[in-house]
Structure formats: structure tokens, C-alpha cells
Write an enzyme that holds these catalytic residues in place. Sequence first.
Site, PDB file in Angstrom:
ATOM      1  N   CYS A 187     -15.371 -46.831  45.909  1.00  0.00           N
ATOM      2  CA  CYS A 187     -16.640 -46.221  46.316  1.00  0.00           C
ATOM      3  C   CYS A 187     -17.649 -47.324  46.660  1.00  0.00           C
ATOM      4  O   CYS A 187     -17.508 -47.982  47.679  1.00  0.00           O
ATOM      5  CB  CYS A 187     -17.155 -45.263  45.238  1.00  0.00           C
ATOM      6  SG  CYS A 187     -18.395 -44.089  45.877  1.00  0.00           S
TER       7      CYS A 187
ATOM      8  N   HIS B 291     -12.428 -41.835  44.113  1.00  0.00           N
ATOM      9  CA  HIS B 291     -12.452 -42.356  42.742  1.00  0.00           C
ATOM     10  C   HIS B 291     -11.129 -42.102  42.027  1.00  0.00           C
ATOM     11  O   HIS B 291     -10.872 -40.974  41.589  1.00  0.00           O
ATOM     12  CB  HIS B 291     -13.584 -41.706  41.950  1.00  0.00           C
ATOM     13  CG  HIS B 291     -14.949 -42.138  42.368  1.00  0.00           C
ATOM     14  ND1 HIS B 291     -15.560 -43.264  41.849  1.00  0.00           N
ATOM     15  CD2 HIS B 291     -15.817 -41.596  43.250  1.00  0.00           C
ATOM     16  CE1 HIS B 291     -16.761 -43.393  42.409  1.00  0.00           C
ATOM     17  NE2 HIS B 291     -16.929 -42.402  43.266  1.00  0.00           N
TER      18      HIS B 291
ATOM     19  N   GLU C  55     -10.444 -43.417  39.133  1.00  0.00           N
ATOM     20  CA  GLU C  55     -10.659 -43.785  37.726  1.00  0.00           C
ATOM     21  C   GLU C  55     -11.179 -42.657  36.846  1.00  0.00           C
ATOM     22  O   GLU C  55     -11.468 -42.855  35.660  1.00  0.00           O
ATOM     23  CB  GLU C  55     -11.643 -44.966  37.651  1.00  0.00           C
ATOM     24  CG  GLU C  55     -13.119 -44.609  37.781  1.00  0.00           C
ATOM     25  CD  GLU C  55     -13.630 -44.400  39.197  1.00  0.00           C
ATOM     26  OE1 GLU C  55     -14.846 -44.454  39.391  1.00  0.00           O
ATOM     27  OE2 GLU C  55     -12.802 -44.182  40.102  1.00  0.00           O
TER      28      GLU C  55
END
Length: 233
Positions: free
Chosen positions: A86, A174, A176
Amino acid sequence: MFHIIQNDPEVPPGNIATNLLDMGIPVRVCHPYCDEPLPPLEETTAVIVLGGAMCANDDRRHPFLAQVKGLIRETVAHGVPYLGICLGGQLLAAALGGKVVANRWEELGMLEVELTHAGREDRLFAGLSSRYATFQWHHDSFDIPAEGVLLASSPACPHQAFRIGPCAWGVQFHPEMTEEIIRTWCAWGRATSGRADELVAAWQAEESYGPTARRLLENFVLVSRVQAEVVQK
């Protein structure tokens, strides 16, 4: 040593740190927003730069971003594997001459991304489906630098991932995410404050998310090992 650069106290490494430790990869998290010094390149096997609520162009408000972009340029120049997530992808683009545009191609929640032809042949996405589910949370977006290769797109955001050089990647999505991160981010504003349960449920319902995120990270670790062997020779 794998170095993770955390740009924002509320944007932690999430499952990335957990997965790397499960793989036996030594990890150190650097917090430049707290004036922690950035890692020296000679002690670095790979660099992962996380997201943040700020814009990649906010050097005046967040002076450490200029230092992070300097580290990124050095990382790319020396062929050290880099993964920007990002904001980390936007910083890669900005550091290498690409434009980062605010409030363009915004996305929020679980959305599909499709690999380009180049993406299907790229080492970072080896073993992934050509179309896969991602978690998105971004207002800004990057243009692809002149020497970059577009690797993935989505209907709402045509620039989802790119590579520059042999081993530097920027992604808009994302990999994560954890439930705690989703709930923290939802509390940032009125538009999302009531959506935490909905977004968590959508993330939990997508069974492919975890394996996809893990495979992408495993591919990045493999690249780092190959690059380390090249340097040793």
C-alpha cells in the site's frame, strides 16, 4: 536479517511477522516515525515497507518519509529484495519517479485482483491463481514508474502491483491483515466506524486469503535467498 519498516503506529506487520517467524526468518521491525534509525543496507537481507494513513508525498508533515524513499532507492540500486505494501508500494513508485495521486481509485474491503500476463510469470506471484481475493484499504494510488512492469489490476484500481528491476515490488493490496488491524482501521472515521463486523466477516469468509498471503510471502523469501546466493558468488 529481514527488516520491516512500519510507517504508522496503527499499521503493524500483522500476519507477515508471524509467518516469517514461522519460517524461521529473523525479523526486525523499524519505526522511523519514532525517529528510529533506518537499517543499514549491509545488514539487510530484504526490506518490507508497510502502509500508513499518510500520503507518500507528505514529506513536510512526515519528514521520515524522505529518508524511507532514500533507503528504497538504495535498496533497488543494490538489488536487495523489496516489498512495498500500500503506502510502501506508493513510496517505491514515488522514489523511482512515478506519480502518487491522492483520492484516486479508492477501494475498501475484500476485492478480487487479476494478474497481468507479466504477473502470471512473475516470481512473487508463482503458484497463485490468476485471479485472487485481496483486502483493500486505500485512498491514494500509484502510477507505474517508467522502468516498472504492471503485474496486477482490479476493475476499480488498474495499478494493483508492479515490479521494478529484478526484485523490487509494490502492491496496493494488504496481505498482512488480521482482525485486530481491521477493527483498528475501521475506528479511524465515521464512514467505517460501523462496518468493522461486516468487513471482518467478509475477510474471515474468504478461505483463500490466508494461503494466498502466505504463498506471496514464501515467494518473497525464496527470492531473498536466491539474491543472497548471487551476492555471495
